[in-house]
Design a protein around this motif. Structure first.
Motif, PDB file in Angstrom:
ATOM      1  N   GLU A   1       0.834  -1.198   0.000  1.00 37.55           N
ATOM      2  CA  GLU A   1       0.000   0.000   0.000  1.00 37.55           C
ATOM      3  C   GLU A   1       0.871   1.250   0.000  1.00 37.55           C
ATOM      4  O   GLU A   1       1.995   1.245   0.512  1.00 37.55           O
ATOM      5  CB  GLU A   1      -0.918   0.006   1.220  1.00 37.55           C
TER       6      GLU A   1
ATOM      7  N   PRO B   1       0.819   5.285   1.164  1.00 34.80           N
ATOM      8  CA  PRO B   1       0.068   6.274   1.949  1.00 34.80           C
ATOM      9  C   PRO B   1      -0.194   7.531   1.124  1.00 34.80           C
ATOM     10  O   PRO B   1       0.531   7.839   0.172  1.00 34.80           O
ATOM     11  CB  PRO B   1       1.012   6.569   3.122  1.00 34.80           C
ATOM     12  N   ASP B   2      -1.256   8.223   1.477  1.00 31.09           N
ATOM     13  CA  ASP B   2      -1.592   9.526   0.889  1.00 31.09           C
ATOM     14  C   ASP B   2      -1.893   9.471  -0.602  1.00 31.09           C
ATOM     15  O   ASP B   2      -1.645  10.444  -1.320  1.00 31.09           O
ATOM     16  CB  ASP B   2      -0.486  10.558   1.163  1.00 31.09           C
ATOM     17  N   TYR B   3      -2.407   8.358  -1.092  1.00 27.87           N
ATOM     18  CA  TYR B   3      -2.871   8.248  -2.475  1.00 27.87           C
ATOM     19  C   TYR B   3      -4.380   8.095  -2.437  1.00 27.87           C
ATOM     20  O   TYR B   3      -4.942   7.684  -1.417  1.00 27.87           O
ATOM     21  CB  TYR B   3      -2.233   7.027  -3.168  1.00 27.87           C
ATOM     22  N   PRO B   4      -5.053   8.386  -3.540  1.00 23.32           N
ATOM     23  CA  PRO B   4      -6.507   8.182  -3.559  1.00 23.32           C
ATOM     24  C   PRO B   4      -6.854   6.724  -3.269  1.00 23.32           C
ATOM     25  O   PRO B   4      -6.039   5.823  -3.497  1.00 23.32           O
ATOM     26  CB  PRO B   4      -6.893   8.549  -5.006  1.00 23.32           C
ATOM     27  N   ASP B   5      -8.073   6.480  -2.777  1.00 20.48           N
ATOM     28  CA  ASP B   5      -8.505   5.127  -2.412  1.00 20.48           C
ATOM     29  C   ASP B   5      -8.413   4.148  -3.576  1.00 20.48           C
ATOM     30  O   ASP B   5      -8.181   2.963  -3.359  1.00 20.48           O
ATOM     31  CB  ASP B   5      -9.952   5.145  -1.897  1.00 20.48           C
TER      32      ASP B   5
ATOM     33  N   THR C   1      -2.009  12.585 -10.562  1.00 19.97           N
ATOM     34  CA  THR C   1      -1.100  12.110  -9.519  1.00 19.97           C
ATOM     35  C   THR C   1      -0.416  10.826  -9.956  1.00 19.97           C
ATOM     36  O   THR C   1       0.788  10.670  -9.827  1.00 19.97           O
ATOM     37  CB  THR C   1      -1.867  11.854  -8.208  1.00 19.97           C
TER      38      THR C   1
END
Length: 170
Positions: A47, A49-53, A159
């Motif tokens: 995973e 962090p701080d990325y879209p779901d 992004t």
């Protein structure tokens, strides 16, 4: 988990008319076979962090870090558990490969241009649509099917496109 499935996407004629179709949330989608690198089974993801779901993480595929986009979530659909039919379509966009997590791969099919209609225009301000066309597919013994043809680069957000997955050096 699964072994990669690869095929030669080059064909002397009509390559631009070939599409890989897949199912997501009960809808049939298609992407140009020229964008497809391979199909692989689900693998262990890391995973981010701080990325879209809808960005589920990255996988290491033969030394290359591949960013994974869950198509279901990208299109605003409900998340469901992955199963044995869930797979990753590796696509090439720009200078990088990305993975699209889909519910199930359908087939590689030829779609003639006369079977593709332009996507409907909801309003003139909606320029960033994912759709390049709507295709009518012959269903054989079944009724005709409709496939929504996607522009692979537009599935990815800015992004994700700015991420440059790297090869792992070891």
């Amino acid at each position: 988990m699964g072994q990669p499935v690869e095929w030669d996407t080059r064909r002397e004629d009509d390559t631009e008319r070939r599409y890989l179709t897949f199912w997501t949330d009960g809808q049939l989608f298609g992407v140009s076979i020229t964008d497809v690198v391979q199909i692989v089974g689900l693998q262990e993801m890391t995973e981010l962090p701080d990325y879209p779901d809808y960005v589920k993480g990255i996988i290491n595929l033969r030394g290359q870090m591949i960013l994974l986009i869950d198509v279901r979530l990208r299109f605003g659909k409900a998340e469901i558990p992955y199963n044995d039919r869930t797979c990753i379509i590796i696509i090439h966009v720009g200078h990088s490969n990305f993975g699209l997590i889909v519910d199930e791969v359908d087939e590689v099919t030829d779609i003639s241009p006369d079977k593709i209609a332009p996507p409907p225009k909801v309003n003139t301000e909606q320029m960033d649509t994912y759709l390049t066309g709507i295709a009518q597919l012959a269903g054989g013994s079944q009724k005709d099917r409709i496939a929504l043809l996607l522009h692979t680069a537009k599935i990815l957000g800015e992004t994700e496109l700015s991420v440059q997955p790297q090869t792992v050096r070891g």
